[in-house]
Design an enzyme around this catalytic site. Structure first.
Site, PDB file in Angstrom:
ATOM      1  CD  GLU A 188      42.878  48.244  32.711  1.00  0.00           C
ATOM      2  OE1 GLU A 188      43.790  48.013  31.888  1.00  0.00           O
ATOM      3  OE2 GLU A 188      42.734  47.593  33.755  1.00  0.00           O
ATOM      4  CD  GLU A 292      39.827  44.647  33.621  1.00  0.00           C
ATOM      5  OE1 GLU A 292      41.020  44.343  33.903  1.00  0.00           O
ATOM      6  OE2 GLU A 292      39.477  45.078  32.516  1.00  0.00           O
TER       7      GLU A 292
END
EC number: 3.2.1.37
Length: 476
Positions: A188, A292
């Site tokens: 991320e 995710e």
């Protein structure tokens, strides 16, 4: 056994047969997170505080036993029994390198990572190695373990160089392990300028390939794995590479705009959010991996009689997301496998020593909303609203949106700084003081709370995952 590799839009085995990876992330283990294991703030803060309270030797003992118990053969056997075949392994760079002794490898960092990779292989489970935390913090959130909301990783070349060095070490260590599906070099990223991320990916790709020409790479998009709009033609430079999105839906969280009833409009919104994240890949015929996703769940100690109805709603969100993924034959990794009861497939029983010790503290954390993830700030919103109002009043509207907007709204930014960083910091010592005077045997028992035999199963979630894993296996 041969390596998995990326071929066009698919992950394939040595014979070119498609392999769809279905699994979960082992969050909260080698990269601890506050909402997963119940502490305030960041991992580096609680490790320092615990060492101060019980001494370095006992602190190291506790955290080592925690890592040992968190995932064992029993966990892998259960995971495999659900029809799942891949675990994403997030880890913190600090296991392999100290900030005060950079570029000096800590061999003990491999102890538990090797152990879990081998356990998974024994049960026929692939693993993806995920560097979840980088020096300076590669994103603006707590899980980059930097204690701030500024991603300093992008501001300092030396931070970036250290992670290049680390991936060279990891690539040399794991290059011959065919049960590793691939490497996820940076979780991320949030690069406000976009271009620094691409340049760093070029460098880490070359560094890994120098030592390991075999393993696939899984590269996250910018801004929490949601934005590939500035990647240009970078894919031409990266072979055997898949591109990772993180596809969380607002309907899976307490701040959902409306109850989720699986209406046509709501399903269309799910689909559009997902499709937008993968536009760049689809335009170029590239492989997509959903690294995710997943709702959070109500807990009876907080949501009371509404718990079951809330969770059934969250399961509907998950089912509809998986239906979308199945149609695209997408590989996915739900967040997450194990925690203390908010999101995991299994969660620590409230009767264990850890949960008993921290019962009142966890209730305080929930009331004060000091964790950002899935927070319900209704009990303290009135405290922070005047600050939000002041900023709206005194700052010109065109200056109120700061990166990573629109992912962070103005109120989110105030919450991150005031609740999740500032107030959390004041509670770190209180968390550590719970361990004062504990013997080695007591510390072991507290850590063992996270062992599989001391966990409960979230059966509704696991049934949804098993049902969908079998559908994919059947080619539905």
């Amino acid at each position: 056994m041969a390596y998995l590799k990326v071929s066009g839009t698919k992950i394939v085995d040595k014979d070119g047969n498609e392999v769809i990876l279905r699994g979960a992330g082992l969050g909260g283990w080698m990269n601890m997170e506050n909402f997963i294991t119940g502490y305030p703030g960041c991992e580096f803060q609680i490790r320092a505080a615990l060492a101060d309270v019980v001494g370095q030797e006992k602190s190291e003992f506790f955290f080592d036993k925690f890592l040992e118990y968190f995932f064992t053969d029993a966990d892998a056997a259960f995971f495999k029994s659900l029809g799942l075949n891949c675990i994403r392994l997030p880890f913190n760079y600090r296991h392999f390198e100290d900030d005060m002794n950079p570029r000096v490898l800590k061999p003990e960092g491999f102890k538990h990572l090797d152990r879990v990779i081998d356990i998974c292989a024994k049960h026929g489970i692939y693993t993806v190695l995920d560097l979840h935390t980088a020096p300076g913090g590669q994103n603006t959130d707590w899980h980059s373990d930097a204690g701030t909301h500024i991603a300093k990783f992008w501001e300092h070349k030396d931070f970036q160089d250290r992670v290049i060095w680390l991936w060279e070490e990891l690539a040399q260590h794991y290059r011959d392990n065919t049960w590793i599906a691939g490497y996820n070099p940076l979780n991320e990223p949030t690069d406000p300028y976009q271009t620094r991320l691409i340049a760093w990916y070029d460098r880490v790709y070359a560094a890994i390939r120098k030592h390991d020409p075999h393993h696939a790479l899984f590269l996250d998009g910018n801004t929490f794995a949601s934005d590939f709009s500035h990647f240009g033609d970078a894919e031409k430079r990266w072979e055997n590479t898949a591109y990772a999105i993180h596809d969380y839906s607002v309907f899976g969280f307490p701040a959902a705009p409306e109850p989720y009833v699986s209406s046509e409009a709501q399903r269309r919104r799910l689909r559009r959010s997902y499709e937008k994240k993968r536009e760049w890949m689809d335009a170029r015929g590239l492989c997509v991996w959903n690294g995710e996703f997943g709702p959070v769940y109500a807990r009876r100690e907080y949501e009371g009689d509404l718990t079951d109805s809330i969770n059934e709603e969250r399961y509907r969100v998950l089912k509809d997301q998986l239906e979308i993924y199945n149609k695209d034959r997408l590989s996915w990794s739900i967040w997450l496998y194990k925690d203390i009861g908010f999101q995991g497939m299994v969660h620590v029983s409230r009767d264990t020593p850890y949960m008993t010790l921290f019962r009142d503290f966890l209730a305080k954390k929930h009331r004060l909303a000091i964790d950002a993830w899935g927070a319900d700030d209704s009990a303290v919103r009135h405290v922070y609203q005047p600050l939000i109002d002041l900023i709206k009043q005194e700052v010109k509207p065109e200056h109120q949106e700061l990166y990573p907007a629109p992912v962070w709204k103005l109120s989110d930014r105030v919450g991150r700084l005031a609740r999740n960083i500032l107030v959390s910091e004041f509670l770190v010592r209180e968390w550590a003081e719970h361990f004062r005077g504990k013997s080695t045997e007591e510390l072991d028992a507290i850590a063992k709370s996270f062992a599989f035999e001391n966990c409960l199963h979230r059966d509704g979630l696991n049934k949804v995952l098993t049902d969908n894993a079998s559908l994919v296996a059947q080619g539905a």
